[in-house]
Write a protein that holds these residues in place. Structure first.
Motif, mmCIF file in Angstrom:
data_model
loop_
_atom_site.group_PDB
_atom_site.id
_atom_site.type_symbol
_atom_site.label_atom_id
_atom_site.label_comp_id
_atom_site.label_asym_id
_atom_site.label_seq_id
_atom_site.Cartn_x
_atom_site.Cartn_y
_atom_site.Cartn_z
ATOM 1 N N PHE A 155 9.398 -17.177 -62.086
ATOM 2 C CA PHE A 155 10.235 -18.378 -62.138
ATOM 3 C C PHE A 155 11.540 -18.195 -61.376
ATOM 4 N N GLU A 214 -0.345 -22.612 -69.293
ATOM 5 C CA GLU A 214 0.846 -21.782 -69.330
ATOM 6 C C GLU A 214 0.998 -20.990 -70.632
ATOM 7 N N PRO A 215 0.470 -21.495 -71.777
ATOM 8 C CA PRO A 215 0.613 -20.729 -73.025
ATOM 9 C C PRO A 215 0.128 -19.277 -72.923
ATOM 10 N N ILE A 216 -0.868 -18.993 -72.077
ATOM 11 C CA ILE A 216 -1.354 -17.608 -71.975
ATOM 12 C C ILE A 216 -0.216 -16.717 -71.490
ATOM 13 N N ILE A 259 10.627 -18.873 -57.816
ATOM 14 C CA ILE A 259 10.386 -20.307 -57.614
ATOM 15 C C ILE A 259 11.715 -21.055 -57.607
ATOM 16 N N LYS A 299 8.987 -22.158 -53.937
ATOM 17 C CA LYS A 299 7.898 -22.822 -54.639
ATOM 18 C C LYS A 299 6.641 -22.953 -53.783
ATOM 19 N N MET A 329 -1.477 -36.575 -68.028
ATOM 20 C CA MET A 329 -1.070 -35.279 -67.492
ATOM 21 C C MET A 329 -2.024 -34.186 -67.970
ATOM 22 N N ALA A 330 -2.256 -33.222 -67.087
ATOM 23 C CA ALA A 330 -3.224 -32.179 -67.424
ATOM 24 C C ALA A 330 -2.626 -31.202 -68.428
ATOM 25 N N LYS A 331 -3.478 -30.790 -69.367
ATOM 26 C CA LYS A 331 -3.051 -29.753 -70.309
ATOM 27 C C LYS A 331 -2.785 -28.475 -69.532
ATOM 28 N N SER A 332 -1.716 -27.796 -69.907
ATOM 29 C CA SER A 332 -1.322 -26.607 -69.160
ATOM 30 C C SER A 332 -1.928 -25.349 -69.768
ATOM 31 N N TRP A 376 2.949 -17.467 -71.104
ATOM 32 C CA TRP A 376 4.197 -17.591 -71.868
ATOM 33 C C TRP A 376 4.136 -16.740 -73.138
ATOM 34 N N SER A 377 2.971 -16.705 -73.787
ATOM 35 C CA SER A 377 2.889 -15.913 -75.024
ATOM 36 C C SER A 377 3.008 -14.419 -74.706
ATOM 37 N N ARG A 427 9.237 -13.931 -65.827
ATOM 38 C CA ARG A 427 10.636 -14.221 -65.496
ATOM 39 C C ARG A 427 10.860 -14.152 -63.984
#
Lengths: 112, 249
Positions: free
Chosen positions: A77, A6-8, A80, A85, A1-4, A10-11, A74
């Protein structure tokens, strides 16, 4: 699975939530009640010195910007999850793009 | 009061004869000390032997008897009839899982997701100490750091409670991520990096929107939502540290 990546976002979302939860109630009490109702009566020089300070400006920009990123994440999501989506890319660009534009406006208003 | 009855509306589906699932109503003797599973067992013994469902231990340990009870995922061995009596009780298979027959769901996707996080102790082979040196000891504090997550009984109630699993079939899901974290937290384990391949992916923690229902329905207080949030924080720290020039691989 590809590394996400999303941390950018999400942080930023996370930081926005924390900062808003901590700072917004204090600011509402201060600017919404304490000063208008005359509980505290700071001098003009005092307030001018405070809002003109670069640290205050940085704080205001951070509060607005991170708050917007919190909303963007928020809201993305939420959209989505209610079944949009297929429009993910458009939603992502609009939400985070909106937060970036808002940050620009905040910098413009506060600094320029 | 031996003559009292309670109504159970049970979702039935026999794929060889039924086009689609439909509800069947049963009148069952009401006993204050009966759980829902007792009532279902009574139906199987006295009314319809073809009623199909999973159960085993009757004491909240095996995790087999999870069903939707009035729309909420519950272990039927732990829900008393008196919670609902005299109202009827609606029993359905766990939500978001394909139905195999009556109340039995297909668990294959869950099993695959569970395996994908490697929920077992992983050691670097060259760091394994010889058997004669004894076991790897753990302090009570080290045990406490993962014990809560180790209480999972794989009952899948958290999957049936999570709206994200309903929307995203690829979502690794609450129990699997919590179990991955259980091993990541274990002082004897060295497999975090391998598990991160799955846990830090978009299909795992980043699909979670922190609804939190998984932790609400968990019969073992595992708190999968907490595990996922902790994994998000740790994976975010990983992500930013990987940008630092001296940590680049």
């Amino acid at each position: 699975m590809a590394k996400s990546n999303e941390p950018i976002v999400w942080s930023l979302f996370s930081a926005g939530g924390v900062l808003t939860a901590l700072a917004a109630p204090a600011l509402i009490v201060l600017l919404g009640f304490a000063i208008p109702l005359g509980w505290i009566t700071p001098s003009f020089e005092h307030v001018d010195g405070l809002v003109g300070h670069w640290l205050t400006k940085l704080f205001v920009v951070a509060l607005v910007s991170l708050g917007l990123f919190h909303w963007a994440h928020r809201f993305r999501f939420t959209l989505i999850d209610i079944g949009l989506k297929s429009l993910d890319t458009l939603i992502t660009v609009a939400c985070y793009g909106g937060a970036i534009v808002g940050t620009g406006v905040a910098v413009y208003v506060v600094w320029l | 009061m031996p003559d009292e009855k309670i109504t159970l509306e049970i979702l039935r589906y026999h794929p060889e004869t039924d086009e689609e699932p439909s509800f069947q109503t049963f009148e069952v003797p009401y006993h204050e000390d009966w759980v829902v599973l007792d009532a279902i067992n009574w139906i199987k013994e006295h009314v319809d032997g073809t009623l199909t469902y999973r159960w085993s231990c009757r004491m909240g340990v095996c995790g087999s008897c999870g069903m939707m009870v009035n729309g909420t995922p519950r272990l039927t061995c732990a829900v008393f009839l008196n919670e609902f009596h005299p109202e009827p009780i609606k029993i359905e298979p766990l939500a978001y899982f394909p139905v195999e027959r009556d109340l039995v769901t297909v668990m294959d996707s869950f099993m695959e997701k569970l395996q994908s996080v490697k929920p077992w102790l992983i050691r670097n082979e060259d760091e394994e100490k010889p058997l004669e040196e004894g076991e790897y000891l753990q302090s009570p504090a080290e045990l406490a750091s993962y014990k809560q997550f180790s209480m999972c009984i794989n009952c899948m109630l958290c999957y049936a409670a999570c709206p994200v699993t309903g929307l995203e079939s690829e979502f690794v899901g609450p129990a699997a991520i919590a179990l991955g974290m259980r091993y990541n937290r274990d002082s004897r384990d060295q497999g975090r990096e391998q598990r991160q391949e799955v846990i830090a992916s978009h299909d795992a923690i980043w699909n979670c929107t922190f609804v939190g229902e998984c932790s609400v329905v968990c019969p073992k207080d595992v708190d999968p939502a907490g595990a996922i949030q902790q994994a998000k924080v740790e994976s975010t720290i990983d992500w930013y540290t990987s940008l630092l020039p001296w940590t680049k691989k």
